[in-house]
Each structure stands twice: as structure tokens, then as C-alpha cells.
Design a protein around this motif. Structure first.
Motif, mmCIF file in Angstrom:
data_model
loop_
_atom_site.group_PDB
_atom_site.id
_atom_site.type_symbol
_atom_site.label_atom_id
_atom_site.label_comp_id
_atom_site.label_asym_id
_atom_site.label_seq_id
_atom_site.Cartn_x
_atom_site.Cartn_y
_atom_site.Cartn_z
ATOM 1 N N PHE A 62 -55.342 43.266 -7.693
ATOM 2 C CA PHE A 62 -55.626 44.551 -7.051
ATOM 3 C C PHE A 62 -54.432 45.005 -6.196
ATOM 4 O O PHE A 62 -54.043 46.171 -6.218
ATOM 5 C CB PHE A 62 -56.906 44.476 -6.210
ATOM 6 C CG PHE A 62 -57.286 45.814 -5.660
ATOM 7 C CD1 PHE A 62 -57.897 46.766 -6.469
ATOM 8 C CD2 PHE A 62 -56.998 46.145 -4.344
ATOM 9 C CE1 PHE A 62 -58.209 48.033 -5.975
ATOM 10 C CE2 PHE A 62 -57.312 47.406 -3.843
ATOM 11 C CZ PHE A 62 -57.918 48.339 -4.663
ATOM 12 N N MET A 63 -53.844 44.051 -5.453
ATOM 13 C CA MET A 63 -52.670 44.387 -4.626
ATOM 14 C C MET A 63 -51.551 44.933 -5.503
ATOM 15 O O MET A 63 -50.897 45.915 -5.172
ATOM 16 C CB MET A 63 -52.148 43.127 -3.904
ATOM 17 C CG MET A 63 -53.067 42.619 -2.824
ATOM 18 S SD MET A 63 -52.482 41.010 -2.208
ATOM 19 C CE MET A 63 -54.048 40.274 -1.751
ATOM 20 N N ARG A 64 -51.353 44.273 -6.623
ATOM 21 C CA ARG A 64 -50.270 44.679 -7.521
ATOM 22 C C ARG A 64 -50.531 46.087 -8.067
ATOM 23 O O ARG A 64 -49.627 46.913 -8.152
ATOM 24 C CB ARG A 64 -50.162 43.664 -8.658
ATOM 25 C CG ARG A 64 -48.897 43.837 -9.416
ATOM 26 C CD ARG A 64 -48.638 42.706 -10.348
ATOM 27 N NE ARG A 64 -47.364 42.951 -11.010
ATOM 28 C CZ ARG A 64 -46.808 42.129 -11.860
ATOM 29 N NH1 ARG A 64 -47.399 41.003 -12.149
ATOM 30 N NH2 ARG A 64 -45.670 42.424 -12.426
ATOM 31 N N TRP A 65 -51.789 46.344 -8.402
ATOM 32 C CA TRP A 65 -52.140 47.670 -8.930
ATOM 33 C C TRP A 65 -51.941 48.750 -7.866
ATOM 34 O O TRP A 65 -51.366 49.807 -8.142
ATOM 35 C CB TRP A 65 -53.591 47.668 -9.431
ATOM 36 C CG TRP A 65 -54.023 49.015 -9.908
ATOM 37 C CD1 TRP A 65 -53.650 49.620 -11.072
ATOM 38 C CD2 TRP A 65 -54.870 49.944 -9.214
ATOM 39 N NE1 TRP A 65 -54.221 50.888 -11.149
ATOM 40 C CE2 TRP A 65 -54.971 51.099 -10.026
ATOM 41 C CE3 TRP A 65 -55.547 49.922 -7.997
ATOM 42 C CZ2 TRP A 65 -55.723 52.217 -9.653
ATOM 43 C CZ3 TRP A 65 -56.303 51.030 -7.622
ATOM 44 C CH2 TRP A 65 -56.383 52.159 -8.442
ATOM 45 N N LEU A 66 -52.404 48.468 -6.643
ATOM 46 C CA LEU A 66 -52.247 49.454 -5.559
ATOM 47 C C LEU A 66 -50.776 49.789 -5.364
ATOM 48 O O LEU A 66 -50.401 50.953 -5.224
ATOM 49 C CB LEU A 66 -52.768 48.888 -4.241
ATOM 50 C CG LEU A 66 -54.163 49.254 -3.758
ATOM 51 C CD1 LEU A 66 -54.327 48.839 -2.313
ATOM 52 C CD2 LEU A 66 -54.504 50.720 -3.937
ATOM 53 N N ASN A 67 -49.968 48.757 -5.352
ATOM 54 C CA ASN A 67 -48.536 48.968 -5.166
ATOM 55 C C ASN A 67 -47.953 49.793 -6.314
ATOM 56 O O ASN A 67 -47.108 50.649 -6.111
ATOM 57 C CB ASN A 67 -47.837 47.613 -5.053
ATOM 58 C CG ASN A 67 -46.368 47.769 -4.749
ATOM 59 O OD1 ASN A 67 -45.991 48.299 -3.710
ATOM 60 N ND2 ASN A 67 -45.520 47.350 -5.657
ATOM 61 N N SER A 68 -48.481 49.560 -7.517
ATOM 62 C CA SER A 68 -47.953 50.287 -8.678
ATOM 63 C C SER A 68 -48.281 51.780 -8.585
ATOM 64 O O SER A 68 -47.587 52.594 -9.173
ATOM 65 C CB SER A 68 -48.493 49.696 -9.987
ATOM 66 O OG SER A 68 -49.822 50.142 -10.197
ATOM 67 N N ILE A 69 -49.340 52.139 -7.855
ATOM 68 C CA ILE A 69 -49.623 53.572 -7.668
ATOM 69 C C ILE A 69 -49.164 54.023 -6.273
ATOM 70 O O ILE A 69 -49.617 55.037 -5.752
ATOM 71 C CB ILE A 69 -51.107 53.930 -7.948
ATOM 72 C CG1 ILE A 69 -52.055 53.124 -7.069
ATOM 73 C CG2 ILE A 69 -51.446 53.750 -9.411
ATOM 74 C CD1 ILE A 69 -53.467 53.692 -7.032
ATOM 75 N N LYS A 70 -48.299 53.225 -5.677
ATOM 76 C CA LYS A 70 -47.593 53.578 -4.431
ATOM 77 C C LYS A 70 -48.515 53.731 -3.219
ATOM 78 O O LYS A 70 -48.307 54.576 -2.361
ATOM 79 C CB LYS A 70 -46.771 54.849 -4.624
ATOM 80 C CG LYS A 70 -45.684 54.725 -5.678
ATOM 81 C CD LYS A 70 -44.825 55.965 -5.673
ATOM 82 C CE LYS A 70 -43.516 55.811 -6.415
ATOM 83 N NZ LYS A 70 -43.577 55.109 -7.700
ATOM 84 N N ILE A 71 -49.552 52.920 -3.163
ATOM 85 C CA ILE A 71 -50.437 52.951 -1.992
ATOM 86 C C ILE A 71 -50.138 51.730 -1.125
ATOM 87 O O ILE A 71 -50.278 50.598 -1.580
ATOM 88 C CB ILE A 71 -51.920 52.934 -2.406
ATOM 89 C CG1 ILE A 71 -52.179 54.083 -3.364
ATOM 90 C CG2 ILE A 71 -52.826 52.931 -1.183
ATOM 91 C CD1 ILE A 71 -53.197 55.058 -2.985
ATOM 92 N N PRO A 72 -49.733 51.962 0.129
ATOM 93 C CA PRO A 72 -49.447 50.835 1.014
ATOM 94 C C PRO A 72 -50.717 50.101 1.451
ATOM 95 O O PRO A 72 -51.777 50.722 1.585
ATOM 96 C CB PRO A 72 -48.772 51.477 2.232
ATOM 97 C CG PRO A 72 -49.069 52.922 2.152
ATOM 98 C CD PRO A 72 -49.531 53.266 0.778
ATOM 99 N N PHE A 73 -50.586 48.812 1.666
ATOM 100 C CA PHE A 73 -51.775 48.048 2.073
ATOM 101 C C PHE A 73 -51.405 46.941 3.046
ATOM 102 O O PHE A 73 -50.253 46.523 3.129
ATOM 103 C CB PHE A 73 -52.478 47.434 0.846
ATOM 104 C CG PHE A 73 -51.638 46.441 0.092
ATOM 105 C CD1 PHE A 73 -50.883 46.839 -0.995
ATOM 106 C CD2 PHE A 73 -51.597 45.097 0.473
ATOM 107 C CE1 PHE A 73 -50.099 45.924 -1.690
ATOM 108 C CE2 PHE A 73 -50.819 44.170 -0.218
ATOM 109 C CZ PHE A 73 -50.058 44.588 -1.305
ATOM 110 N N CYS A 74 -52.398 46.488 3.798
ATOM 111 C CA CYS A 74 -52.265 45.229 4.516
ATOM 112 C C CYS A 74 -53.561 44.444 4.336
ATOM 113 O O CYS A 74 -54.511 44.946 3.721
ATOM 114 C CB CYS A 74 -51.890 45.450 5.970
ATOM 115 S SG CYS A 74 -53.052 46.410 6.859
ATOM 116 N N LEU A 75 -53.589 43.217 4.818
ATOM 117 C CA LEU A 75 -54.731 42.340 4.531
ATOM 118 C C LEU A 75 -55.510 42.004 5.798
ATOM 119 O O LEU A 75 -54.921 41.789 6.859
ATOM 120 C CB LEU A 75 -54.256 41.024 3.897
ATOM 121 C CG LEU A 75 -53.380 41.103 2.661
ATOM 122 C CD1 LEU A 75 -53.135 39.700 2.114
ATOM 123 C CD2 LEU A 75 -54.006 41.965 1.586
#
Ligand code: GTP
Ligand code: MG
Length: 218
Positions: free
Chosen positions: A126-139
Motif C-alpha cells: 500500500f505504501m508503495r502504491w501511495l507513493n506511486s500516485i505521489k501521495i505523501p504518508f507517515c506511519l
């Protein structure tokens, strides 16, 4: 910043019907039962703002909450729980995918991880997918009350090492317990800072997490 005002706005599966205001938005996502809705209630200091349950699959729709009249928290359905029916899993997946692909107001996504478990493939993907659509995340690690300090440290170290092997830069990590009401203020402080940046720039995505992180191709 304390959260003085929190109100439920709308619940739906249709991204087009989500609030139209161009204000900062912070979704909470993660596996079913990880504690997304409980954490929203904890940081808003309202027991029944978001619906929670012992059974996974409680949150089925995109739920918008307006906070301090100026930003949104979003409670989402969980992903990937084996007892959910296949149809439900597919429905949730569709809602989650369209939400993240279409919702331009997202400043930062909080991915919740149960602190008791080893890194799960579904979260890492999921993290990888979010990054691929350019959405920043933290945990955010949840349910920290369930472990001793020693095991907590061990689990987080292991998680960090896993992330270091996968990402150029390890995202920020938070440790929380909604039961013991711990770790909420750090999250609210971060949101406050990002909201201030947003106010200054009036540009979505101008935040420190938007340096495009690279997933290492192993
Ligand atoms: P779905 O909506 O089904 O995807 O779940 P969710 O991620 O919103 O989880 P929810 O907040 O409904 O919590 C699931 C269960 O975990 C409930 O029984 C909560 O009481 C429990 N729970 C949540 N947070 C904590 C925590 O910090 N500590 C402990 N011990 N239990 C927690
Ligand atoms: Mg929920």
C-alpha cells in the motif's frame, strides 16, 4: 493545538459527493481493525465521533469530519482482512483507490500499523502504491498498550530496518494507544504545522513529506 471542535460531515462511497471545500485533508488508513476510528475519537476527544467495533470491517464508507472549522480528518474502510467477504473486500478496495486517486485536498496520509505485528506485505504494498500516485504518508503504530516497552522497541526497530531496506528515506513514525490516550498530541502538532504551511502557500502538497521518496527496486 488541541482539537476544540470536531463534527461529522458526511459518509459516502462516492468521491464526487465528498465535501468540495479546498481545505487540508488527512486520511487515516490501514488494515481492518487496526484502530483507525478509535484513534480519530481519541485525538478529537469524543468517544462516539467515529464508529468502532471489535469486529473488523466496521467502517464501510468515506467519512469526513471537520475539525476546528478548518480542516478534515477522514476515516476510511480498512483493507485486507481475511474474514471480510470477497465482495466487501473488493468494494472497500474500490472506494479506497478512487478516494486516493481523485481527492486533491490530501496533504498527508496516516497509515496505521498494529505495533504487535511484523511488517505485512499488504501494508508495504500500500505504501508503495501511495507513493506511486505521489501521495505523501507517515506511519502510526497503534495499540502500544498491548506490548511491554521492550517488545515495542524491538518491533519498531525491526519495522524501521525493513523500511530502510525498501525506501531511500524512512517516513516519520508515531506510536499511539487510543486506550491509554497516548501519542495523540504529536500527531495533532504535525497537522497544525502542515496547516500553517498550507495557509502560507495556499498550495496543496507543499509540505516536507512531498519530497518524492524512492522505493528501492530490489
Ligand atoms: P475497521 O473500521 O473495521 O477497518 O476498523 P478500525 O481500524 O477503524 O478499528 P476500530 O477503531 O474500530 O478498533 C478495532 C478494535 O481495536 C476495537 O475493539 C477497539 O477497541 C480496539 N482498539 C483500537 N485502538 C486500540 C488501542 O489503542 N488499544 C487497544 N487495546 N485496543 C484498541
Ligand atoms: Mg473503522
Amino acid at each position: 493545538m488541541s482539537i476544540k471542535l470536531s463534527e461529522f460531515l458526511v459518509s459516502n462511497s462516492d468521491i464526487e459527493k465528498c465535501p468540495k471545500d479546498n481545505i487540508p485533508e488527512y486520511p487515516f488508513i490501514g488494515r481492518s481493525n487496526v484502530g483507525k476510528s478509535s484513534l480519530i475519537n481519541f485525538i478529537c476527544n469524543k468517544k462516539k465521533l467515529a464508529k468502532t467495533s471489535r469486529k473488523p470491517g466496521k467502517t464501510e464508507l468515506i467519512n469526513h469530519f471537520k475539525i476546528n472549522n478548518s480542516w478534515h480528518l477522514v476515516d476510511l474502510p480498512g483493507y485486507g482482512y481475511s474474514v471480510s467477504s470477497k465482495t466487501k473486500k473488493k468494494q472497500f478496495q474500490k472506494i479506497i483507490t478512487s478516494y486516493f486517486k481523485k481527492r486533491k485536498q490530501i496533504i498527508l496520509t496516516f497509515i496505521l500499523i498494529d505495533i504487535r505485528h511484523k511488517p505485512q506485505k499488504i501494508d508495504l504494498e500500500f505504501m508503495r502504491w501511495l507513493n506511486s500516485i505521489k501521495i505523501p504518508f507517515c506511519l502510526i503504530f497503534t495499540k502500544s498498550d498491548k506490548l511491554t516497552n521492550k517488545t515495542k522497541i524491538k518491533n519498531i526497530d525491526f519495522y524501521k530496518k525493513t523500511l530502510e531496506n525498501l525506501w531511500e528515506e524512512v517516513p516519520s513514525l508515531f506510536i499511539t494507544s487510543s486506550l491509554k490516550k497516548e501519542g495523540g498530541s504529536e500527531i495533532v502538532e504535525l497537522i497544525k504545522k502542515l496547516n500553517e504551511d498550507f495557509k502560507k502557500n495556499q498550495t496543496i502538497f507543499l509540505n516536507p513529506f512531498f519530497r518524492q521518496n524512492s522505493h528501492k527496486n530490489l
